[in-house]
Design an enzyme around this catalytic site. Structure first.
Site, mmCIF file in Angstrom:
data_model
loop_
_atom_site.group_PDB
_atom_site.id
_atom_site.type_symbol
_atom_site.label_atom_id
_atom_site.label_comp_id
_atom_site.label_asym_id
_atom_site.label_seq_id
_atom_site.Cartn_x
_atom_site.Cartn_y
_atom_site.Cartn_z
ATOM 1 N N ASN A 48 7.034 -10.119 8.394
ATOM 2 C CA ASN A 48 5.351 -10.386 7.359
ATOM 3 C C ASN A 48 4.872 -11.144 8.327
ATOM 4 O O ASN A 48 5.023 -12.417 9.142
ATOM 5 C CB ASN A 48 5.443 -10.935 5.884
ATOM 6 C CG ASN A 48 6.534 -11.941 5.834
ATOM 7 O OD1 ASN A 48 7.634 -12.016 6.611
ATOM 8 N ND2 ASN A 48 6.170 -12.774 4.624
ATOM 9 N N GLU A 50 1.845 -13.971 7.588
ATOM 10 C CA GLU A 50 0.158 -14.799 6.472
ATOM 11 C C GLU A 50 -0.681 -14.859 7.587
ATOM 12 O O GLU A 50 -0.464 -15.223 8.696
ATOM 13 C CB GLU A 50 1.373 -15.288 4.899
ATOM 14 C CG GLU A 50 2.220 -14.323 5.013
ATOM 15 C CD GLU A 50 2.641 -15.905 3.688
ATOM 16 O OE1 GLU A 50 2.494 -16.729 4.176
ATOM 17 O OE2 GLU A 50 3.487 -14.922 3.167
ATOM 18 N N CYS A 59 2.532 -6.824 5.757
ATOM 19 C CA CYS A 59 3.932 -6.452 5.420
ATOM 20 C C CYS A 59 4.344 -7.161 6.516
ATOM 21 O O CYS A 59 3.484 -6.022 7.184
ATOM 22 C CB CYS A 59 4.083 -5.741 4.285
ATOM 23 S SG CYS A 59 3.332 -5.968 2.620
ATOM 24 N N GLU A 61 6.500 -4.280 7.073
ATOM 25 C CA GLU A 61 6.669 -3.074 6.661
ATOM 26 C C GLU A 61 5.691 -2.153 7.512
ATOM 27 O O GLU A 61 6.114 -1.453 8.123
ATOM 28 C CB GLU A 61 7.137 -1.998 5.025
ATOM 29 C CG GLU A 61 8.226 -2.353 4.112
ATOM 30 C CD GLU A 61 7.982 -3.943 3.014
ATOM 31 O OE1 GLU A 61 6.752 -4.557 4.075
ATOM 32 O OE2 GLU A 61 8.797 -3.293 2.510
ATOM 33 N N CYS A 97 2.417 -0.772 1.310
ATOM 34 C CA CYS A 97 3.639 -0.128 2.671
ATOM 35 C C CYS A 97 3.935 2.013 2.222
ATOM 36 O O CYS A 97 3.685 2.228 3.388
ATOM 37 C CB CYS A 97 4.556 -0.775 2.724
ATOM 38 S SG CYS A 97 3.337 -2.686 3.422
HETATM 39 N N1 THU Z 1 6.187 -9.073 1.971
HETATM 40 C C1 THU Z 1 6.384 -7.903 2.602
HETATM 41 O O1 THU Z 1 5.986 -8.144 3.682
HETATM 42 N N2 THU Z 1 6.669 -6.755 2.496
HETATM 43 C C2 THU Z 1 6.258 -5.691 0.793
HETATM 44 O O2 THU Z 1 6.944 -5.287 0.724
HETATM 45 C C3 THU Z 1 6.076 -7.487 0.080
HETATM 46 C C4 THU Z 1 5.176 -8.304 0.578
HETATM 47 C C5 THU Z 1 4.793 -9.850 1.920
HETATM 48 C C6 THU Z 1 3.172 -10.276 2.269
HETATM 49 C C7 THU Z 1 3.718 -12.013 2.204
HETATM 50 O O3 THU Z 1 3.848 -12.464 2.973
HETATM 51 C C8 THU Z 1 4.936 -12.551 1.224
HETATM 52 O O4 THU Z 1 5.438 -11.573 1.828
HETATM 53 C C9 THU Z 1 5.136 -12.122 -0.248
HETATM 54 O O5 THU Z 1 3.637 -11.478 -1.547
#
Ligand code: THU
Length: 141
Positions: A48, A50, A59, A61, A97
């Site tokens: 991920n 941000e 995300c 995925e 995702c």
């Molecule tokens: N996140 C993912 O990378 N994959 C998911 O399926 C759900 C959430 C990440 C997004 C964000 O950076 C952090 O988790 C908290 O939501």
């Protein structure tokens, strides 16, 4: 459930956990990794990423998926997807995702993720039975 052996899925889970080491998550501090296993045996990972403008966060995925298509094209389908996080929490893939995955997975693809009561391995079709689909009228994609 799937014809992928447990040792292969274990390696995929580990690849997802390794990818989570690169997560850029200074806001949520939730560090996620994903690993995709393709029909030819290739594994592509993502984490991920941000942003201070929170809604721009992407995300693990989807980052893995978009990386895979960018590097390899869309000719090969995905047989298995592993998701992991470094927080010891449950993290099934989010709905957005799942929709993106739905376009690139085999009919019997499986998804491995940390569930509420331990590791889960589920057929993709079970966790996302009603994907949005649309066939352009000219048949092009
Ligand atoms: N996140 C993912 O990378 N994959 C998911 O399926 C759900 C959430 C990440 C997004 C964000 O950076 C952090 O988790 C908290 O939501």
């Amino acid at each position: 459930m799937s014809d992928i052996d447990e040792a292969t899925l274990d390696r995929l889970r580990q690849a997802a956990l390794d990818a989570a080491a690169h997560a850029y998550a200074p806001y949520s501090k939730f560090y996620v990794g994903a690993a995709l296993l393709f029909e030819d045996g290739a594994v592509v990972t993502g984490c991920n990423v941000e942003n201070v403008s929170y809604g721009l966060t992407s995300c693990a995925e989807r980052n893995a998926l978009f990386r895979a298509i960018s590097e390899r094209g869309a000719g090969q389908k995905i047989r298995a997807i592993a998701v992991a996080n470094r927080n010891g929490a449950a993290s099934p893939p989010c709905g957005a995702c799942r929709q993106v995955m739905s376009e690139f997975v085999t009919a019997d693809a499986v998804v491995c993720f940390p569930g509420e009561s331990g590791p889960e391995t589920r057929p993709f079709r079970e966790i996302f039975p009603w994907s949005f689909r649309f066939e352009p009228e000219d048949g092009r994609r």
